[in-house]
Design a protein around this motif. Structure first.
Motif, mmCIF file in Angstrom:
data_model
loop_
_atom_site.group_PDB
_atom_site.id
_atom_site.type_symbol
_atom_site.label_atom_id
_atom_site.label_comp_id
_atom_site.label_asym_id
_atom_site.label_seq_id
_atom_site.Cartn_x
_atom_site.Cartn_y
_atom_site.Cartn_z
ATOM 1 N N MET A 1 0.851 -1.201 0.000
ATOM 2 C CA MET A 1 0.000 0.000 0.000
ATOM 3 C C MET A 1 0.884 1.248 0.000
ATOM 4 S SD MET A 1 -2.891 1.007 2.800
ATOM 5 C CE MET A 1 -3.688 -0.588 2.584
ATOM 6 N N SER A 2 0.819 2.096 -1.046
ATOM 7 C CA SER A 2 1.712 3.240 -1.162
ATOM 8 C C SER A 2 1.286 4.373 -0.232
ATOM 9 C CB SER A 2 1.738 3.734 -2.610
ATOM 10 O OG SER A 2 0.461 4.203 -2.992
ATOM 11 N N ILE A 3 2.264 5.177 0.167
ATOM 12 C CA ILE A 3 2.027 6.348 1.008
ATOM 13 C C ILE A 3 2.433 7.577 0.211
ATOM 14 C CG2 ILE A 3 2.640 7.535 3.139
ATOM 15 C CD1 ILE A 3 3.373 4.791 4.308
ATOM 16 N N LYS A 4 1.540 8.553 0.142
ATOM 17 C CA LYS A 4 1.822 9.782 -0.592
ATOM 18 C C LYS A 4 1.874 11.005 0.322
ATOM 19 C CE LYS A 4 1.734 7.729 -4.644
ATOM 20 N NZ LYS A 4 0.596 7.931 -5.561
ATOM 21 N N LEU A 5 1.246 10.897 1.499
ATOM 22 C CA LEU A 5 1.193 12.045 2.414
ATOM 23 C C LEU A 5 1.141 11.541 3.849
ATOM 24 C CD1 LEU A 5 -0.943 15.255 2.080
ATOM 25 C CD2 LEU A 5 -1.017 13.959 4.215
ATOM 26 N N ILE A 6 1.879 12.217 4.723
ATOM 27 C CA ILE A 6 1.839 11.937 6.165
ATOM 28 C C ILE A 6 1.500 13.225 6.890
ATOM 29 C CG2 ILE A 6 3.179 11.284 8.206
ATOM 30 C CD1 ILE A 6 4.832 9.447 6.416
ATOM 31 N N ALA A 7 0.426 13.196 7.688
ATOM 32 C CA ALA A 7 0.011 14.362 8.473
ATOM 33 C C ALA A 7 0.078 14.016 9.948
ATOM 34 C CB ALA A 7 -1.414 14.775 8.095
ATOM 35 N N THR A 8 0.704 14.866 10.712
ATOM 36 C CA THR A 8 0.833 14.602 12.140
ATOM 37 C C THR A 8 0.472 15.814 12.979
ATOM 38 O OG1 THR A 8 2.359 13.931 13.916
ATOM 39 C CG2 THR A 8 3.304 15.193 12.103
ATOM 40 N N ASP A 9 -0.268 15.552 14.045
ATOM 41 C CA ASP A 9 -0.472 16.545 15.086
ATOM 42 C C ASP A 9 0.883 16.863 15.704
ATOM 43 O OD1 ASP A 9 -1.854 18.014 17.233
ATOM 44 O OD2 ASP A 9 -1.289 16.307 18.485
ATOM 45 N N MET A 10 0.966 17.964 16.430
ATOM 46 C CA MET A 10 2.243 18.369 17.004
ATOM 47 C C MET A 10 2.344 18.049 18.500
ATOM 48 S SD MET A 10 4.150 19.471 14.574
ATOM 49 C CE MET A 10 5.387 20.487 15.373
ATOM 50 N N ASP A 11 1.750 18.875 19.351
ATOM 51 C CA ASP A 11 1.916 18.712 20.800
ATOM 52 C C ASP A 11 1.247 17.441 21.298
ATOM 53 O OD1 ASP A 11 3.223 21.379 21.672
ATOM 54 O OD2 ASP A 11 1.597 21.983 20.335
ATOM 55 N N GLY A 12 2.033 16.616 22.004
ATOM 56 C CA GLY A 12 1.538 15.334 22.499
ATOM 57 C C GLY A 12 1.641 14.218 21.480
ATOM 58 N N THR A 13 2.031 14.574 20.255
ATOM 59 C CA THR A 13 2.135 13.573 19.184
ATOM 60 C C THR A 13 3.536 13.587 18.594
ATOM 61 O OG1 THR A 13 -0.226 13.812 18.665
ATOM 62 C CG2 THR A 13 1.148 12.808 16.977
ATOM 63 N N PHE A 14 3.816 14.554 17.740
ATOM 64 C CA PHE A 14 5.149 14.665 17.144
ATOM 65 C C PHE A 14 6.158 15.212 18.147
ATOM 66 C CE2 PHE A 14 8.421 16.956 14.769
ATOM 67 C CZ PHE A 14 8.819 15.998 13.839
ATOM 68 N N LEU A 15 5.727 16.176 18.940
ATOM 69 C CA LEU A 15 6.624 16.821 19.900
ATOM 70 C C LEU A 15 6.624 16.097 21.240
ATOM 71 C CD1 LEU A 15 5.740 20.581 19.285
ATOM 72 C CD2 LEU A 15 7.682 19.306 18.358
ATOM 73 N N ARG A 16 7.741 16.167 21.921
ATOM 74 C CA ARG A 16 7.832 15.650 23.284
ATOM 75 C C ARG A 16 7.061 16.578 24.216
ATOM 76 N NH1 ARG A 16 14.303 15.558 22.296
ATOM 77 N NH2 ARG A 16 14.461 13.602 21.129
ATOM 78 N N ASP A 17 6.922 16.158 25.439
ATOM 79 C CA ASP A 17 6.182 16.960 26.409
ATOM 80 C C ASP A 17 6.845 18.309 26.678
ATOM 81 O OD1 ASP A 17 4.307 14.967 26.587
ATOM 82 O OD2 ASP A 17 5.015 14.185 28.519
ATOM 83 N N ASP A 18 8.147 18.419 26.416
ATOM 84 C CA ASP A 18 8.835 19.699 26.598
ATOM 85 C C ASP A 18 8.826 20.522 25.306
ATOM 86 O OD1 ASP A 18 10.649 18.346 25.018
ATOM 87 O OD2 ASP A 18 12.336 18.510 26.406
ATOM 88 N N HIS A 19 8.007 20.097 24.329
ATOM 89 C CA HIS A 19 7.794 20.815 23.064
ATOM 90 C C HIS A 19 9.030 20.824 22.159
ATOM 91 C CE1 HIS A 19 4.122 22.062 25.006
ATOM 92 N NE2 HIS A 19 4.814 22.661 25.959
ATOM 93 N N THR A 20 9.883 19.812 22.291
ATOM 94 C CA THR A 20 11.033 19.665 21.401
ATOM 95 C C THR A 20 10.854 18.398 20.572
ATOM 96 O OG1 THR A 20 12.324 18.338 22.987
ATOM 97 C CG2 THR A 20 12.533 20.754 23.126
ATOM 98 N N TYR A 21 11.747 18.202 19.605
ATOM 99 C CA TYR A 21 11.770 16.942 18.864
ATOM 100 C C TYR A 21 13.194 16.616 18.446
ATOM 101 C CZ TYR A 21 11.829 19.656 14.419
ATOM 102 O OH TYR A 21 12.146 20.505 13.377
ATOM 103 N N ASN A 22 13.400 15.404 17.990
ATOM 104 C CA ASN A 22 14.719 14.916 17.617
ATOM 105 C C ASN A 22 15.067 15.435 16.216
ATOM 106 O OD1 ASN A 22 16.937 13.342 16.780
ATOM 107 N ND2 ASN A 22 16.299 11.606 18.040
ATOM 108 N N HIS A 23 15.806 16.535 16.155
ATOM 109 C CA HIS A 23 16.091 17.185 14.870
ATOM 110 C C HIS A 23 16.959 16.322 13.962
ATOM 111 C CE1 HIS A 23 14.438 21.332 15.492
ATOM 112 N NE2 HIS A 23 14.430 20.892 16.742
ATOM 113 N N SER A 24 17.927 15.645 14.534
ATOM 114 C CA SER A 24 18.809 14.825 13.689
ATOM 115 C C SER A 24 18.051 13.647 13.084
ATOM 116 C CB SER A 24 20.016 14.332 14.489
ATOM 117 O OG SER A 24 19.604 13.526 15.582
ATOM 118 N N LEU A 25 17.183 13.015 13.873
ATOM 119 C CA LEU A 25 16.382 11.911 13.343
ATOM 120 C C LEU A 25 15.386 12.434 12.313
ATOM 121 C CD1 LEU A 25 15.494 8.978 13.297
ATOM 122 C CD2 LEU A 25 14.042 9.443 15.301
ATOM 123 N N PHE A 26 14.782 13.596 12.574
ATOM 124 C CA PHE A 26 13.838 14.146 11.606
ATOM 125 C C PHE A 26 14.526 14.438 10.268
ATOM 126 C CE2 PHE A 26 11.608 17.750 9.577
ATOM 127 C CZ PHE A 26 10.387 17.127 9.341
#
Length: 278
Positions: free
Chosen positions: A1-26
């Motif tokens: 099954m192909s993927i063409k678009l990924i949509a993600t919520d931010m706070d509590g989902t993509f972001l950590r509880d301190d509102h940061t994320y892993n920039h190198s992994l991203f």
């Protein structure tokens, strides 16, 4: 099954509880998304300027759904917004003043697609919190007079952060009967309700992008953790509730991530999905 678009919520989902994320992994994941022609969309209750700051090195190559669907950008270009008429805005303020006092509301924020306003009497503590989520924020002498003072501006969202002693379920019960039918109120987490145009939801915004990009529902992957993500999660068979989401949210998504938001759950899941695409 192909993927063409990924949509993600931010706070509590993509972001950590301190509102940061892993920039190198991203950065690594984003290169993989580009290689596979998968469009990445950040979908949040907060403002576009905040999202633009979070992804300043990637803005031109991404999509943005901000203010819970009231504002949509393709890169830095405004694609669509859903303004609220002045009469409805004034009605919201009247209803809030009728049922809640200053001790009940920590932060009242009124936004356009690019800018947000707060009352000059807001405490420094609350102002700093608002700046985190809205970025481009201006204090004005009286927030309740904003509609008469700025009649030409297109306002898109009202955000109300209630004090901890306020039960949001009771807020919904109270306000639903008084708000104009042209408006919708959604919980955005953190004891915050967002009020905007009834057409302005994450689900509708993502549907507009789906149509614009000519995508099928099963070519879209969505991630979320809260009530305001449910419509977006219901759109596709490739939806993921976060491991840290409440059980009621997990029950309404097709899948649940095995890793929570504080341990890069979205990015780790995307990594695995891309491997499965090969």
């Amino acid at each position: 099954m192909s993927i063409k678009l990924i949509a993600t919520d931010m706070d509590g989902t993509f972001l950590r509880d301190d509102h940061t994320y892993n920039h190198s992994l991203f950065a690594k994941v984003f290169r993989q998304l580009e290689r596979h022609n998968i469009y990445f969309v950040a979908a949040s209750g907060s403002s576009f300027p905040r999202l633009q700051r979070e992804f300043k090195d990637y803005t031109a190559k991404m999509g943005f759904i901000s203010q819970n669907g009231s504002v949509i950008h393709l890169g830095s270009k405004l694609f669509k917004s859903f303004p609220i008429n002045q009469e409805s805005l004034a009605r919201v303020i009247h209803v809030l003043d009728r049922f809640y006092g200053p001790q009940d509301i920590n932060q009242l924020v009124i936004s356009t697609s690019e800018k947000s306003y707060v009352d000059q009497g807001m405490s420094a503590h609350d102002f700093n919190i608002v700046k985190l989520f809205y970025e481009n924020v201006e204090r004005i002498p009286d927030i309740r007079q904003i509609f008469t003072q700025r009649p030409t501006e297109d306002f898109t969202k009202i955000s109300i952060n209630f004090a901890n002693h306020i039960d949001l379920k009771k807020v919904t019960t109270t306000l639903d009967g008084y708000l104009p039918p042209s408006l919708i109120m959604e919980n955005s987490g953190f004891n915050t309700d967002l009020i905007g145009n009834a057409a302005a939801t994450k689900q509708n915004a993502l549907s507009l992008l789906q149509s614009h990009l000519n995508l099928k529902a099963n070519e879209i992957v969505t991630f979320g953790d809260n009530e305001n993500d449910l419509g977006m999660l219901a759109m596709t068979s490739q939806s993921y509730a976060m491991q840290n989401a409440q059980p009621i949210i997990q029950m309404q998504a097709a899948h649940t991530t095995t890793i929570d938001n504080n341990h890069d759950g979205v990015l780790q899941t995307i990594n695995q999905l891309i491997k499965n695409e090969r």
